[in-house]
Design a protein around this motif. Structure first.
Motif, short mmCIF file in Angstrom:
data_model
loop_
_atom_site.label_atom_id
_atom_site.label_comp_id
_atom_site.label_asym_id
_atom_site.label_seq_id
_atom_site.Cartn_x
_atom_site.Cartn_y
_atom_site.Cartn_z
N LYS A 86 9.34 -5.57 -1.30
CA LYS A 86 7.91 -5.90 -1.26
C LYS A 86 7.14 -4.61 -1.50
O LYS A 86 7.36 -3.62 -0.79
N LYS A 87 6.26 -4.62 -2.51
CA LYS A 87 5.55 -3.39 -2.90
C LYS A 87 4.08 -3.66 -3.12
O LYS A 87 3.72 -4.72 -3.61
N ASP A 88 3.26 -2.66 -2.81
CA ASP A 88 1.84 -2.76 -3.14
C ASP A 88 1.22 -1.36 -3.12
O ASP A 88 1.89 -0.38 -2.77
N LYS A 89 -0.05 -1.29 -3.48
CA LYS A 89 -0.81 -0.04 -3.38
C LYS A 89 -2.02 -0.36 -2.52
O LYS A 89 -2.71 -1.35 -2.78
N LEU A 90 -2.28 0.43 -1.50
CA LEU A 90 -3.42 0.20 -0.63
C LEU A 90 -4.34 1.40 -0.70
O LEU A 90 -3.94 2.52 -0.33
N THR A 91 -5.57 1.16 -1.16
CA THR A 91 -6.52 2.26 -1.35
C THR A 91 -6.72 3.04 -0.05
O THR A 91 -6.98 2.44 0.99
N LYS A 92 -6.56 4.36 -0.16
CA LYS A 92 -6.78 5.30 0.95
C LYS A 92 -5.67 5.32 2.00
O LYS A 92 -5.80 5.99 3.02
N LYS A 93 -4.56 4.61 1.77
CA LYS A 93 -3.48 4.65 2.77
C LYS A 93 -2.93 6.07 2.91
O LYS A 93 -2.72 6.57 4.01
N GLY A 94 -2.72 6.75 1.77
CA GLY A 94 -2.20 8.11 1.82
C GLY A 94 -3.14 9.05 2.56
O GLY A 94 -2.72 9.90 3.34
N TYR A 95 -4.43 8.83 2.30
CA TYR A 95 -5.49 9.61 2.95
C TYR A 95 -5.39 9.46 4.47
O TYR A 95 -5.28 10.45 5.21
N TYR A 96 -5.37 8.23 4.95
CA TYR A 96 -5.32 8.00 6.41
C TYR A 96 -3.98 8.43 7.01
O TYR A 96 -3.95 9.06 8.06
N ASN A 97 -2.89 8.08 6.35
CA ASN A 97 -1.58 8.45 6.92
C ASN A 97 -1.41 9.95 7.05
O ASN A 97 -0.82 10.43 8.01
N SER A 98 -1.93 10.70 6.08
CA SER A 98 -1.78 12.16 6.16
C SER A 98 -2.60 12.72 7.32
O SER A 98 -2.16 13.63 8.02
#
Ligand SMILES: Nc1ncnc2c1ncn2[C@@H]1O[C@H](COP(=O)(O)OP(=O)(O)O)[C@@H](O)[C@H]1O
Ligand SMILES: [Mg+2]
Length: 248
Positions: free
Chosen positions: A41-53
């Protein structure tokens, strides 16, 4: 010496690791990609990398002040974490305070059953073999780590759990379980690497038991980023929020 980003060392399912002009330092780029179910299961979630970092750096900073050795040096900007380069152990160290997820599917535990002391589970980090659960004998026979390192990993993991569990409790969040990865630095010391974020933790609202982590994505819910943002909002203080220009 000015820091410069170099070659891509590794592209994972959610992050990229870049070499720098200092051989001991890497830059970890947190991407917006999200995967579940062995990458099916794959997707791209806007700003996920931003928040996770940002969430990860908060946890790493907290652990550093609690004398846990981590990869963390600093967040260069949201999404880009300057870290010590580690020789990663192919182990997923999972620590569970409450029964959830695969543990409840595989064993006759009751959902939400509490574990005191917590359960530590170690899986083989291998896409090829689909991350099977290990035991000490298999770890030693495969030369994945030594008995001594395992003992150390268990002790540090319990310490990390205590620090994060207490910190999150104050923010009205239950730390149900989480997965971490360790590596060895150039001195051969065991150091906490990778990330600690809603992608790798189970986080529940302490009042409502609302899920605030990747389980929302696994279940196909639409409010994944709202939950991640909620975690950031609760764990960051006003100084952190100012620093990253977050206004919530
Ligand atoms: N400090 C570090 N130095 C080198 N490699 C690291 C460090 N921290 C994490 N890694 C590795 O970088 C990769 C991070 O990307 P990720 O998308 O999580 O990959 P994966 O799909 O393998 O889980 C992981 O394979 C992880 O083991
Ligand atoms: Mg990973």
């Amino acid at each position: 010496m000015d820091l410069q980003i170099g070659d891509l060392l590794y592209k994972g399912k959610a992050k990229d690791v870049y070499q720098t002009n200092d051989p001991e330092l890497v830059i970890i780029k947190f991407r917006d990609d999200i995967t579940a179910g062995d990458g099916k299961k794959k997707d791209k979630l806007t700003k996920k990398g931003y928040y996770n970092s940002i969430i990860s750096s908060k946890f790493f900073e907290l652990l550093e002040t609690s004398r846990v050795k981590t990869q963390y040096i600093k967040l260069l900007e949201p999404g880009l974490m300057l870290s010590h380069r580690l020789d990663m152990l192919p182990l997923e160290i999972i620590i569970r305070n409450i029964a959830a997820g695969s543990l409840v599917r595989k064993f006759p535990f009751k959902s939400r059953q509490e574990f005191e002391p917590p359960i530590i589970q170690i899986d083989y980090k291998s896409d090829e073999y689909h991350d099977p659960m290990l035991n000490d004998d298999i770890i030693l026979a495969l030369n994945l780590s030594t008995q001594e390192e395992l003992k150390r990993i268990r002790a540090i993991t319990l310490r990390i759990n205590e620090v994060l569990k207490g910190f999150l409790k104050d923010k009205d969040i239950i730390l149900t379980d989480f997965k971490i990865e360790y590596g060895k630095n150039y001195r051969g010391e065991i150091v906490l690497g990778d990330e600690i974020s809603p992608d790798t933790c189970r986080l529940w609202d302490a009042q409502t038991f609302d899920v605030l982590d990747k389980d929302l994505f696994r279940k196909g819910e639409s409010n994944v980023m709202e939950a991640y943002q909620q975690v950031a909002s609760r764990i960051l203080n006003s100084e952190d929020k100012n620093k990253w220009n977050l206004n919530f």
